[in-house]
Design a protein around this motif. Structure first.
Motif, PDB file in Angstrom:
ATOM      1  N   TYR A  53      10.159  29.888 -50.351  1.00  0.00           N
ATOM      2  CA  TYR A  53      10.501  30.907 -49.340  1.00  0.00           C
ATOM      3  C   TYR A  53      11.840  30.300 -48.652  1.00  0.00           C
ATOM      4  CZ  TYR A  53       5.364  30.469 -50.064  1.00  0.00           C
ATOM      5  OH  TYR A  53       4.190  30.455 -50.446  1.00  0.00           O
ATOM      6  N   PHE A 106      14.214  31.633 -45.196  1.00  0.00           N
ATOM      7  CA  PHE A 106      14.482  32.448 -44.071  1.00  0.00           C
ATOM      8  C   PHE A 106      15.632  32.351 -43.353  1.00  0.00           C
ATOM      9  CE2 PHE A 106       9.904  31.473 -43.760  1.00  0.00           C
ATOM     10  CZ  PHE A 106       9.592  30.682 -44.589  1.00  0.00           C
ATOM     11  N   TYR A 162      17.077  31.914 -39.464  1.00  0.00           N
ATOM     12  CA  TYR A 162      16.889  31.801 -38.061  1.00  0.00           C
ATOM     13  C   TYR A 162      18.227  32.122 -37.070  1.00  0.00           C
ATOM     14  CZ  TYR A 162      12.357  29.397 -38.880  1.00  0.00           C
ATOM     15  OH  TYR A 162      11.215  29.136 -38.977  1.00  0.00           O
ATOM     16  N   MET A 188      15.141  28.183 -30.988  1.00  0.00           N
ATOM     17  CA  MET A 188      15.191  29.107 -32.635  1.00  0.00           C
ATOM     18  C   MET A 188      14.270  30.333 -32.747  1.00  0.00           C
ATOM     19  SD  MET A 188      17.058  27.004 -34.173  1.00  0.00           S
ATOM     20  CE  MET A 188      16.705  27.015 -35.973  1.00  0.00           C
ATOM     21  N   LEU A 215      13.061  32.997 -35.405  1.00  0.00           N
ATOM     22  CA  LEU A 215      12.828  33.688 -36.660  1.00  0.00           C
ATOM     23  C   LEU A 215      13.200  35.117 -37.137  1.00  0.00           C
ATOM     24  CD1 LEU A 215      12.026  32.923 -39.871  1.00  0.00           C
ATOM     25  CD2 LEU A 215       9.518  33.556 -39.230  1.00  0.00           C
ATOM     26  N   ARG A 262      12.400  36.586 -43.245  1.00  0.00           N
ATOM     27  CA  ARG A 262      12.037  35.689 -44.573  1.00  0.00           C
ATOM     28  C   ARG A 262      11.826  36.578 -45.725  1.00  0.00           C
ATOM     29  NH1 ARG A 262       5.783  35.224 -42.426  1.00  0.00           N
ATOM     30  NH2 ARG A 262       4.893  36.923 -43.510  1.00  0.00           N
ATOM     31  N   PHE A 285      21.080  30.274 -38.743  1.00  0.00           N
ATOM     32  CA  PHE A 285      20.735  29.282 -39.817  1.00  0.00           C
ATOM     33  C   PHE A 285      19.699  29.822 -40.868  1.00  0.00           C
ATOM     34  CE2 PHE A 285      22.276  25.724 -37.540  1.00  0.00           C
ATOM     35  CZ  PHE A 285      22.048  25.883 -36.194  1.00  0.00           C
ATOM     36  N   ARG A 342      12.166  26.680 -47.575  1.00  0.00           N
ATOM     37  CA  ARG A 342      10.832  26.039 -47.366  1.00  0.00           C
ATOM     38  C   ARG A 342      10.231  26.032 -48.874  1.00  0.00           C
ATOM     39  NH1 ARG A 342       5.485  27.608 -44.022  1.00  0.00           N
ATOM     40  NH2 ARG A 342       3.874  26.361 -44.901  1.00  0.00           N
ATOM     41  N   LYS A 379       8.054  20.923 -46.872  1.00  0.00           N
ATOM     42  CA  LYS A 379       9.546  20.672 -46.049  1.00  0.00           C
ATOM     43  C   LYS A 379      10.286  22.130 -45.965  1.00  0.00           C
ATOM     44  CE  LYS A 379      12.577  17.955 -47.982  1.00  0.00           C
ATOM     45  NZ  LYS A 379      13.205  17.114 -48.773  1.00  0.00           N
ATOM     46  N   LEU A 380      10.878  21.999 -44.647  1.00  0.00           N
ATOM     47  CA  LEU A 380      11.658  23.015 -44.348  1.00  0.00           C
ATOM     48  C   LEU A 380      13.105  22.365 -44.015  1.00  0.00           C
ATOM     49  CD1 LEU A 380      11.679  25.957 -43.326  1.00  0.00           C
ATOM     50  CD2 LEU A 380      11.183  25.506 -41.235  1.00  0.00           C
ATOM     51  N   VAL A 381      13.972  23.064 -45.071  1.00  0.00           N
ATOM     52  CA  VAL A 381      15.430  22.288 -44.874  1.00  0.00           C
ATOM     53  C   VAL A 381      16.295  23.766 -44.580  1.00  0.00           C
ATOM     54  CG1 VAL A 381      17.215  21.379 -46.180  1.00  0.00           C
ATOM     55  CG2 VAL A 381      14.961  20.750 -46.513  1.00  0.00           C
ATOM     56  N   PHE A 382      17.420  23.376 -43.496  1.00  0.00           N
ATOM     57  CA  PHE A 382      18.181  24.188 -42.722  1.00  0.00           C
ATOM     58  C   PHE A 382      19.686  23.846 -43.418  1.00  0.00           C
ATOM     59  CE2 PHE A 382      15.852  26.445 -39.687  1.00  0.00           C
ATOM     60  CZ  PHE A 382      14.625  25.709 -39.569  1.00  0.00           C
ATOM     61  N   GLY A 383      20.468  24.983 -43.309  1.00  0.00           N
ATOM     62  CA  GLY A 383      22.102  24.854 -43.685  1.00  0.00           C
ATOM     63  C   GLY A 383      22.610  24.247 -42.308  1.00  0.00           C
ATOM     64  N   GLY A 438      24.592  26.096 -40.537  1.00  0.00           N
ATOM     65  CA  GLY A 438      24.748  27.235 -39.616  1.00  0.00           C
ATOM     66  C   GLY A 438      26.054  27.898 -39.740  1.00  0.00           C
ATOM     67  N   TYR A 442       7.266  19.079 -37.628  1.00  0.00           N
ATOM     68  CA  TYR A 442       8.511  18.693 -38.040  1.00  0.00           C
ATOM     69  C   TYR A 442       9.261  18.124 -36.780  1.00  0.00           C
ATOM     70  CZ  TYR A 442       7.302  22.214 -41.601  1.00  0.00           C
ATOM     71  OH  TYR A 442       6.671  22.823 -42.843  1.00  0.00           O
ATOM     72  N   TYR A 472      13.449  17.585 -35.825  1.00  0.00           N
ATOM     73  CA  TYR A 472      14.657  17.840 -36.215  1.00  0.00           C
ATOM     74  C   TYR A 472      15.623  17.233 -35.331  1.00  0.00           C
ATOM     75  CZ  TYR A 472      13.088  21.308 -39.768  1.00  0.00           C
ATOM     76  OH  TYR A 472      12.456  21.898 -40.812  1.00  0.00           O
ATOM     77  N   LEU A 496      20.582  21.728 -38.197  1.00  0.00           N
ATOM     78  CA  LEU A 496      19.528  20.898 -38.055  1.00  0.00           C
ATOM     79  C   LEU A 496      19.008  20.123 -39.088  1.00  0.00           C
ATOM     80  CD1 LEU A 496      19.064  23.697 -36.288  1.00  0.00           C
ATOM     81  CD2 LEU A 496      16.779  23.071 -36.483  1.00  0.00           C
ATOM     82  N   TYR A 542       8.653  15.089 -41.221  1.00  0.00           N
ATOM     83  CA  TYR A 542       7.737  16.080 -41.239  1.00  0.00           C
ATOM     84  C   TYR A 542       6.304  15.462 -41.665  1.00  0.00           C
ATOM     85  CZ  TYR A 542       8.093  16.423 -46.530  1.00  0.00           C
ATOM     86  OH  TYR A 542       8.187  16.031 -47.776  1.00  0.00           O
ATOM     87  N   PHE A 573       9.376  26.839 -33.107  1.00  0.00           N
ATOM     88  CA  PHE A 573       9.929  25.713 -32.789  1.00  0.00           C
ATOM     89  C   PHE A 573       9.500  25.608 -31.267  1.00  0.00           C
ATOM     90  CE2 PHE A 573      13.008  24.196 -35.478  1.00  0.00           C
ATOM     91  CZ  PHE A 573      12.946  25.168 -36.386  1.00  0.00           C
TER      92      PHE A 573
END
Lengths: 114, 113
Positions: A33, A35, A37, A45, A47, A50, A91, A95, A101-105, A107, B34, B36, B44, B49, B104
């Motif tokens: 998935y 997203f 944000y 944050m 959302l 998605r 961002f 996921r 896990k949920l990983v972000f860039g 920004g 989670y 961050y 972030l 997690y 969040f």
């Protein structure tokens, strides 16, 4: 490991115009998935939109839409009719359904010029 | 409806002191949780997690640890803070096995002096 890259640290756009924010990701999974944000100056944050990887149709939420290119591992956000309230950090996030896990860039800071 | 509470909102701590940040989710069960960290004007960084009690994954080796004493409680700790631990800490939850994103808390601004 999954990584998310946003290559535009800053972007600006005139009010009422359209802007596109870029995001690429790296994964070996086929189902996941994505997203976008928004983080305004309050740092809350929010959302925005998605996309599920198995769906070919691009997601749309009012003035926000995405261009999801699975083969290219690209997931850009288009904001139409930009408004002053759209000014924020944006961002991109990935996921994994299994690992959760949920990983972000890193920004993109979007400025709206009146 | 689901809500997430994170506290304190602001914290100033001396170098070498301990840390405990708490996050609690209401209105759901078995959430993914989670922690961050966000440096000023940056992205972030996923610290920890958890997909269940006693199931905590650490993403970045560092001076911090996390615990989940109850299903909907997630705690970020340190025995001795470093200057480099300063930042904005965000707790988040997502529904296990669902397709939605994460939601969040309001964040904690930690300054180590």
């Amino acid at each position: 490991a999954q990584t998310v890259t946003q290559s535009q640290p800053e972007m600006s756009v005139q009010e009422a115009e359209t802007v596109t924010l870029s995001c690429t990701y790296d994964t070996s999974e086929s189902d996941y998935y994505l997203f976008w944000y928004k983080q305004p100056p309050s740092r809350q944050m929010i959302l925005v939109i998605r996309q599920e990887a198995y769906k070919q149709q691009n997601a749309t939420e009012n003035r926000f839409s995405v261009n999801f290119q699975k083969a290219a591992k690209s997931f850009s956000l288009k904001i139409s009719d930009s408004q002053l309230g759209d000014a924020a950090m944006y961002f991109c996030a990935y996921r994994s359904p299994d690992a959760q896990k949920l990983v972000f860039g890193q920004g993109t800071r979007l400025t709206i010029n009146p | 409806s689901q809500t997430i509470h994170q506290w304190p909102a602001t914290l100033v701590q001396p170098v070498g002191s301990p840390l405990s940040l708490e996050c609690t989710v209401e209105g759901t069960s078995n959430p993914n949780l989670y922690w961050y960290r966000q440096a000023a004007g940056r992205g972030l960084q996923l610290l920890f997690y958890s997909i269940g009690i006693d199931q905590i994954s650490s993403e970045v080796p560092q001076n911090l640890s996390a615990s989940r004493p109850q299903d909907r409680q997630f705690i970020l700790s340190s025995k001795k803070l470093l200057l480099s631990d300063s930042g904005f800490y965000l707790c988040a939850w997502s529904a296990r096995g669902r397709r939605g994103g994460a939601f969040f808390g309001q964040g904690t601004r930690l300054t180590v002096v």
